[in-house]
Scaffold this motif. Sequence first.
Motif, short mmCIF file in Angstrom:
data_model
loop_
_atom_site.label_atom_id
_atom_site.label_comp_id
_atom_site.label_asym_id
_atom_site.label_seq_id
_atom_site.Cartn_x
_atom_site.Cartn_y
_atom_site.Cartn_z
N SER A 10 0.84 -1.20 0.00
CA SER A 10 0.00 0.00 0.00
C SER A 10 0.87 1.25 0.00
CB SER A 10 -0.92 0.00 1.22
OG SER A 10 -1.63 1.19 1.31
N PHE A 11 1.90 1.26 0.87
CA PHE A 11 2.82 2.40 0.96
C PHE A 11 3.52 2.63 -0.38
CE2 PHE A 11 6.94 4.32 1.81
CZ PHE A 11 6.60 5.37 2.65
N LEU A 12 3.99 1.56 -0.99
CA LEU A 12 4.69 1.69 -2.28
C LEU A 12 3.75 2.18 -3.38
CD1 LEU A 12 6.94 -1.49 -2.20
CD2 LEU A 12 7.63 0.89 -1.84
N GLY A 13 2.50 1.72 -3.35
CA GLY A 13 1.51 2.20 -4.31
C GLY A 13 1.22 3.68 -4.13
N GLU A 14 1.11 4.10 -2.86
CA GLU A 14 0.90 5.53 -2.57
C GLU A 14 2.09 6.35 -3.05
OE1 GLU A 14 0.39 5.58 1.64
OE2 GLU A 14 -1.59 4.66 1.57
N ALA A 15 3.30 5.83 -2.82
CA ALA A 15 4.51 6.55 -3.22
C ALA A 15 4.58 6.69 -4.74
CB ALA A 15 5.75 5.83 -2.69
N ALA A 16 4.26 5.61 -5.45
CA ALA A 16 4.28 5.67 -6.92
C ALA A 16 3.24 6.67 -7.42
CB ALA A 16 4.03 4.28 -7.51
N GLY A 17 2.06 6.63 -6.85
CA GLY A 17 1.02 7.58 -7.23
C GLY A 17 1.41 9.01 -6.91
N GLY A 18 2.05 9.21 -5.75
CA GLY A 18 2.51 10.54 -5.36
C GLY A 18 3.57 11.07 -6.30
N ALA B 221 0.04 14.14 -1.28
CA ALA B 221 -0.27 13.95 0.14
C ALA B 221 -1.65 13.33 0.34
CB ALA B 221 -0.18 15.28 0.88
N GLN B 222 -2.56 13.58 -0.59
CA GLN B 222 -3.90 13.01 -0.48
C GLN B 222 -3.90 11.50 -0.63
OE1 GLN B 222 -6.57 14.99 0.52
NE2 GLN B 222 -4.76 16.27 0.75
N ARG B 223 -2.84 10.94 -1.17
CA ARG B 223 -2.74 9.49 -1.34
C ARG B 223 -2.38 8.77 -0.04
NH1 ARG B 223 -2.85 7.81 -6.56
NH2 ARG B 223 -2.66 9.44 -8.13
N GLY B 224 -1.79 9.48 0.89
CA GLY B 224 -1.43 8.86 2.16
C GLY B 224 0.05 9.04 2.48
N PRO B 225 0.53 8.31 3.50
CA PRO B 225 1.92 8.46 3.93
C PRO B 225 2.95 8.21 2.82
CG PRO B 225 0.69 7.16 5.52
CD PRO B 225 -0.21 7.38 4.34
N GLY B 226 2.69 7.26 1.95
CA GLY B 226 3.61 7.00 0.84
C GLY B 226 3.69 8.18 -0.11
N GLY B 227 2.58 8.83 -0.35
CA GLY B 227 2.57 10.01 -1.22
C GLY B 227 3.32 11.17 -0.61
N TRP C 84 5.76 10.88 1.55
CA TRP C 84 7.18 10.50 1.50
C TRP C 84 7.76 10.77 0.11
CZ3 TRP C 84 9.52 6.65 -1.46
CH2 TRP C 84 10.86 6.40 -1.17
N ALA C 85 7.03 10.40 -0.94
CA ALA C 85 7.51 10.62 -2.30
C ALA C 85 7.64 12.11 -2.59
CB ALA C 85 6.56 9.97 -3.31
N ALA C 86 6.66 12.90 -2.15
CA ALA C 86 6.71 14.35 -2.39
C ALA C 86 7.92 14.97 -1.69
CB ALA C 86 5.42 15.00 -1.90
N LYS C 87 8.19 14.56 -0.45
CA LYS C 87 9.36 15.09 0.27
C LYS C 87 10.65 14.68 -0.42
CE LYS C 87 7.50 15.34 4.94
NZ LYS C 87 7.58 14.80 6.31
N LEU C 88 10.72 13.42 -0.84
CA LEU C 88 11.93 12.92 -1.50
C LEU C 88 12.19 13.67 -2.80
CD1 LEU C 88 14.21 10.79 -1.57
CD2 LEU C 88 12.63 9.36 -2.88
N ILE C 89 11.18 13.82 -3.62
CA ILE C 89 11.35 14.50 -4.91
C ILE C 89 11.71 15.96 -4.70
CG2 ILE C 89 10.11 15.26 -6.98
CD1 ILE C 89 8.61 12.52 -6.81
N SER C 90 11.07 16.62 -3.74
CA SER C 90 11.38 18.02 -3.46
C SER C 90 12.82 18.17 -2.96
CB SER C 90 10.41 18.58 -2.42
OG SER C 90 9.11 18.61 -2.93
N SER C 91 13.26 17.24 -2.12
CA SER C 91 14.63 17.30 -1.60
C SER C 91 15.66 17.10 -2.70
CB SER C 91 14.84 16.23 -0.52
OG SER C 91 14.02 16.48 0.58
N VAL C 92 15.39 16.15 -3.58
CA VAL C 92 16.31 15.89 -4.70
C VAL C 92 16.37 17.11 -5.61
CG1 VAL C 92 16.63 14.52 -6.79
CG2 VAL C 92 16.11 13.39 -4.63
N ARG C 93 15.21 17.70 -5.91
CA ARG C 93 15.18 18.89 -6.77
C ARG C 93 15.98 20.02 -6.16
NH1 ARG C 93 12.51 23.35 -6.53
NH2 ARG C 93 11.09 22.59 -4.94
#
Length: 118
Positions: free
Chosen positions: A21-29, A61-67, A69-78
């Motif tokens: 579920s977390f990985l799916g949220e992260a991919a969607g995010g 973020a609306q996708r859940g904790p995985g989303g 996490w993905a948003a923070k990771l992508i923003s940090s990398v950028r």
Amino acid sequence: MKLLTGLLFFSLVLGARGWFSFLGEAAGGAWDILRAYFDMKEANYKDSGKYFHSRGNYDAAQRGPGGVWAAKLISSVRESVQKLTCDNGSTAQKDANDWGRRGNDPNHFRPEGLPDKY
């Protein structure tokens, strides 16, 4: 013994389902962030960057904790890439990212006249 083994098995299955579920949220995010980026490039509208940053993070973020996490990771990398290229991102963009990730309405940053398509 069978009860303990069964409980252990079901906890592993439920734990694995949580990870999927977390990985799916992260991919969607990640897709939400990417879609907001493409929309920003397509719109090519003055002063709309903060809106699209906020919207991408909000959608993720609306996708859940995985989303989140993905948003923070992508923003940090950028931001790290911008530091390497001597193009420091604005504090306003970081604020817009945080605004959206906290679940606040991205329309707060929407520039006047931006087409309704976005």
